[in-house]
Design a protein around this motif. Structure first.
Motif, PDB file in Angstrom:
ATOM      1  N   LYS A  40       0.839  -1.210   0.000  1.00 51.48           N
ATOM      2  CA  LYS A  40       0.000   0.000   0.000  1.00 51.48           C
ATOM      3  C   LYS A  40       0.873   1.258   0.000  1.00 51.48           C
ATOM      4  CE  LYS A  40      -3.691   2.277   2.488  1.00 51.48           C
ATOM      5  NZ  LYS A  40      -3.695   3.044   3.675  1.00 51.48           N
ATOM      6  N   ASP A  41       1.949   1.229   0.783  1.00 50.86           N
ATOM      7  CA  ASP A  41       2.824   2.389   0.905  1.00 50.86           C
ATOM      8  C   ASP A  41       3.762   2.570  -0.296  1.00 50.86           C
ATOM      9  OD1 ASP A  41       1.669   2.850   3.355  1.00 50.86           O
ATOM     10  OD2 ASP A  41       3.371   2.098   4.524  1.00 50.86           O
ATOM     11  N   LEU A  42       4.242   1.479  -0.873  1.00 53.89           N
ATOM     12  CA  LEU A  42       5.292   1.586  -1.894  1.00 53.89           C
ATOM     13  C   LEU A  42       4.822   1.408  -3.329  1.00 53.89           C
ATOM     14  CD1 LEU A  42       8.224  -0.305  -0.127  1.00 53.89           C
ATOM     15  CD2 LEU A  42       7.751   2.145  -0.162  1.00 53.89           C
ATOM     16  N   ASP A  43       3.801   0.607  -3.557  1.00 56.70           N
ATOM     17  CA  ASP A  43       3.344   0.325  -4.928  1.00 56.70           C
ATOM     18  C   ASP A  43       2.523   1.501  -5.451  1.00 56.70           C
ATOM     19  OD1 ASP A  43       2.694  -0.893  -7.318  1.00 56.70           O
ATOM     20  OD2 ASP A  43       1.207  -2.236  -6.442  1.00 56.70           O
ATOM     21  N   LYS A  44       3.212   2.556  -5.844  1.00 61.78           N
ATOM     22  CA  LYS A  44       2.558   3.816  -6.230  1.00 61.78           C
ATOM     23  C   LYS A  44       1.659   3.679  -7.461  1.00 61.78           C
ATOM     24  CE  LYS A  44       4.344   6.067  -2.869  1.00 61.78           C
ATOM     25  NZ  LYS A  44       3.566   6.271  -1.684  1.00 61.78           N
ATOM     26  N   ASN A  45       2.062   2.859  -8.442  1.00 58.66           N
ATOM     27  CA  ASN A  45       1.235   2.711  -9.641  1.00 58.66           C
ATOM     28  C   ASN A  45       0.217   1.570  -9.510  1.00 58.66           C
ATOM     29  OD1 ASN A  45       2.891   0.491  -9.912  1.00 58.66           O
ATOM     30  ND2 ASN A  45       3.727   1.081 -11.898  1.00 58.66           N
ATOM     31  N   GLU A  46       0.180   0.935  -8.336  1.00 55.84           N
ATOM     32  CA  GLU A  46      -0.801  -0.103  -8.005  1.00 55.84           C
ATOM     33  C   GLU A  46      -0.860  -1.229  -9.027  1.00 55.84           C
ATOM     34  OE1 GLU A  46      -4.474   1.952  -7.246  1.00 55.84           O
ATOM     35  OE2 GLU A  46      -3.674   2.935  -5.467  1.00 55.84           O
ATOM     36  N   ASP A  47       0.321  -1.665  -9.475  1.00 56.88           N
ATOM     37  CA  ASP A  47       0.361  -2.779 -10.424  1.00 56.88           C
ATOM     38  C   ASP A  47       0.578  -4.129  -9.743  1.00 56.88           C
ATOM     39  OD1 ASP A  47       3.008  -2.478  -9.705  1.00 56.88           O
ATOM     40  OD2 ASP A  47       3.799  -2.407 -11.739  1.00 56.88           O
ATOM     41  N   GLY A  48       0.615  -4.129  -8.404  1.00 60.74           N
ATOM     42  CA  GLY A  48       0.757  -5.388  -7.666  1.00 60.74           C
ATOM     43  C   GLY A  48       2.187  -5.846  -7.514  1.00 60.74           C
ATOM     44  N   LYS A  49       3.139  -5.000  -7.841  1.00 61.58           N
ATOM     45  CA  LYS A  49       4.549  -5.333  -7.669  1.00 61.58           C
ATOM     46  C   LYS A  49       5.326  -4.053  -7.388  1.00 61.58           C
ATOM     47  CE  LYS A  49       4.558  -5.769 -12.654  1.00 61.58           C
ATOM     48  NZ  LYS A  49       4.810  -6.635 -13.772  1.00 61.58           N
ATOM     49  N   ILE A  50       6.491  -4.228  -6.769  1.00 63.37           N
ATOM     50  CA  ILE A  50       7.319  -3.081  -6.399  1.00 63.37           C
ATOM     51  C   ILE A  50       8.565  -3.062  -7.271  1.00 63.37           C
ATOM     52  CG2 ILE A  50       8.662  -2.018  -4.537  1.00 63.37           C
ATOM     53  CD1 ILE A  50       6.708  -3.397  -2.576  1.00 63.37           C
ATOM     54  N   SER A  51       8.769  -1.952  -7.953  1.00 67.06           N
ATOM     55  CA  SER A  51       9.967  -1.788  -8.779  1.00 67.06           C
ATOM     56  C   SER A  51      11.089  -1.228  -7.913  1.00 67.06           C
ATOM     57  CB  SER A  51       9.683  -0.837  -9.938  1.00 67.06           C
ATOM     58  OG  SER A  51       9.470   0.474  -9.449  1.00 67.06           O
ATOM     59  N   LEU A  52      12.302  -1.263  -8.440  1.00 67.46           N
ATOM     60  CA  LEU A  52      13.440  -0.689  -7.727  1.00 67.46           C
ATOM     61  C   LEU A  52      13.216   0.795  -7.471  1.00 67.46           C
ATOM     62  CD1 LEU A  52      16.260  -1.030  -6.527  1.00 67.46           C
ATOM     63  CD2 LEU A  52      17.204  -0.650  -8.800  1.00 67.46           C
ATOM     64  N   LYS A  53      12.566   1.455  -8.422  1.00 68.42           N
ATOM     65  CA  LYS A  53      12.271   2.885  -8.287  1.00 68.42           C
ATOM     66  C   LYS A  53      11.286   3.149  -7.139  1.00 68.42           C
ATOM     67  CE  LYS A  53      11.480   6.647 -11.540  1.00 68.42           C
ATOM     68  NZ  LYS A  53      11.065   6.981 -12.895  1.00 68.42           N
ATOM     69  N   GLU A  54      10.363   2.227  -6.892  1.00 67.45           N
ATOM     70  CA  GLU A  54       9.369   2.389  -5.829  1.00 67.45           C
ATOM     71  C   GLU A  54       9.898   1.963  -4.462  1.00 67.45           C
ATOM     72  OE1 GLU A  54       5.129   1.574  -8.053  1.00 67.45           O
ATOM     73  OE2 GLU A  54       6.457  -0.139  -7.784  1.00 67.45           O
ATOM     74  N   ALA A  55      10.887   1.089  -4.440  1.00 65.42           N
ATOM     75  CA  ALA A  55      11.408   0.524  -3.185  1.00 65.42           C
ATOM     76  C   ALA A  55      12.144   1.577  -2.361  1.00 65.42           C
ATOM     77  CB  ALA A  55      12.329  -0.646  -3.494  1.00 65.42           C
ATOM     78  N   LYS A  56      12.124   1.362  -1.040  1.00 68.61           N
ATOM     79  CA  LYS A  56      12.811   2.262  -0.112  1.00 68.61           C
ATOM     80  C   LYS A  56      13.475   1.455   0.992  1.00 68.61           C
ATOM     81  CE  LYS A  56       9.647   6.116  -0.687  1.00 68.61           C
ATOM     82  NZ  LYS A  56       8.665   6.977  -0.057  1.00 68.61           N
ATOM     83  N   GLY A  57      14.451   2.061   1.645  1.00 71.23           N
ATOM     84  CA  GLY A  57      15.078   1.484   2.828  1.00 71.23           C
ATOM     85  C   GLY A  57      15.682   0.121   2.594  1.00 71.23           C
ATOM     86  N   PRO A  58      15.522  -0.796   3.570  1.00 68.30           N
ATOM     87  CA  PRO A  58      16.117  -2.133   3.454  1.00 68.30           C
ATOM     88  C   PRO A  58      15.611  -2.895   2.232  1.00 68.30           C
ATOM     89  CG  PRO A  58      15.337  -1.752   5.689  1.00 68.30           C
ATOM     90  CD  PRO A  58      14.872  -0.593   4.854  1.00 68.30           C
TER      91      PRO A  58
END
Length: 97
Positions: A40-58
């Motif tokens: 919810k916090d990281l998947d900004k385009n809501e495609d059901g996956k997190i890209s390197l660009k969307e990822a943060k921290g650890p």
């Protein structure tokens, strides 16, 4: 008058200290965020996956380890199987004599 002021002071101190204690207990119980919360916090385009660009921290630091199929995205399944980050060690408590 002094007795009333003293009573009010003790009451206020008791309320404030119990509030602080509850706040600390909530922080202790909180623990790591759920997978649902992470997406919810990281998947900004809501495609059901997190890209390197969307990822943060650890998650960003360990992205290549977590992205086991090497498609450039972290799925919920990959995140479920990811090794848990190590907690920082707490310094030893010293006894005060």
């Amino acid at each position: 008058m002094k007795k009333t002021l003293l009573t009010i002071t003790f009451f206020a101190f008791g309320v404030l200290s119990s509030f602080g204690q509850e706040n600390r207990e909530d922080q202790k119980r909180q623990g790591p965020p759920s997978i649902k919360k992470i997406f919810k916090d990281l998947d900004k385009n809501e495609d059901g996956k997190i890209s390197l660009k969307e990822a943060k921290g650890p998650l960003k630091q360990d992205f290549k380890k977590i992205d086991t199929n090497k498609d450039g995205f972290i799925s919920k399944e990959e995140l479920k199987k990811a090794p848990k980050p190590k907690r920082p060690e707490r310094p030893e408590r010293r006894e005060i004599n």
